[in-house]
Design a protein around this motif. Structure first.
Motif, short mmCIF file in Angstrom:
data_model
loop_
_atom_site.label_atom_id
_atom_site.label_comp_id
_atom_site.label_asym_id
_atom_site.label_seq_id
_atom_site.Cartn_x
_atom_site.Cartn_y
_atom_site.Cartn_z
N SER A 53 0.83 -1.20 0.00
CA SER A 53 0.00 0.00 0.00
C SER A 53 0.86 1.25 0.00
O SER A 53 0.58 2.22 -0.70
N LYS A 54 1.93 1.24 0.81
CA LYS A 54 2.83 2.38 0.84
C LYS A 54 3.49 2.58 -0.52
O LYS A 54 3.62 3.70 -1.00
N ASN A 55 3.92 1.49 -1.13
CA ASN A 55 4.54 1.55 -2.45
C ASN A 55 3.55 2.10 -3.48
O ASN A 55 3.90 2.97 -4.29
N ALA A 58 3.10 5.81 -2.91
CA ALA A 58 4.25 6.58 -3.38
C ALA A 58 4.23 6.72 -4.90
O ALA A 58 4.50 7.79 -5.45
#
Length: 188
Positions: A53-55, A58
């Motif tokens: 999710s963070k990737n 970003a």
């Protein structure tokens, strides 16, 4: 009396559990270990999902920033080159002034007319130059298909092959963009 009866029930339950206690503890420990393993696996999966999710976030932020940058650049270019259609429509006027100057140059009686036409030509050229128009250099330069349009080739002993020997029609650049290539003759 009721209190004594409750205490007796609790004592009986404790005795009953104490008899089952070793087996019950083993089952409970095994069940707890299984739950712990399952919780660790679930935790690992959640951490993996979080990293993905963070990737994804970003990348989405980067894509959005790139889109903003592209839109800003396109808007700047639209404003920067908004005058191109006007300037392109004035190029034939410059061409006709050049032709008139060339024709009048040969006749002595048209000296006053020639001076007037030259003055208007220089004034128009200066106004367009102030707006960002410049002429593309051609004669004596190596042929460049990005700024020159070769319409003829001539044999020349004075020039190397691929050199512009004559300009047939002026080429113009508006700021950094060539809006009309120079029509030229090149040496072979």
């Amino acid at each position: 009396m009721e209190e004594k009866q409750n205490v007796d029930e609790i004592e009986q339950n404790e005795v009953h559990h104490s008899e089952d206690s070793p087996d019950a503890l083993e089952v409970d420990v095994e069940a707890l270990q299984a739950q712990l393993v399952a919780m660790k696996e679930k935790n690992e999966q959640l951490e993996k999902d979080l990293a993905e999710s963070k990737n994804h976030l970003a990348r989405s932020v980067a894509d959005l920033e790139n889109a903003r940058r592209r839109a800003r650049k396109e808007k700047e270019d639209a404003v920067k080159y908004a005058s191109v259609p006007l300037i392109e429509s004035l190029l034939p006027v410059l061409d006709n002034f050049e032709r008139a100057l060339d024709a009048a140059d040969n006749k002595e009686e048209a000296k006053g007319l020639l001076d007037g036409v030259e003055m208007v030509y220089r004034q128009l050229l200066q106004a367009l130059s102030d707006s960002g128009l410049s002429m593309v250099e051609a004669v004596g330069m190596p042929f460049d298909p990005h700024v020159h349009n070769a319409v003829m080739q001539v044999d020349s002993t004075e020039h190397e092959s691929g050199i512009v020997v004559e300009e047939l029609q002026s080429g113009y650049r508006f700021r950094e963009r060539v809006i009309r290539p120079t029509m030229v003759k090149i040496s072979t």
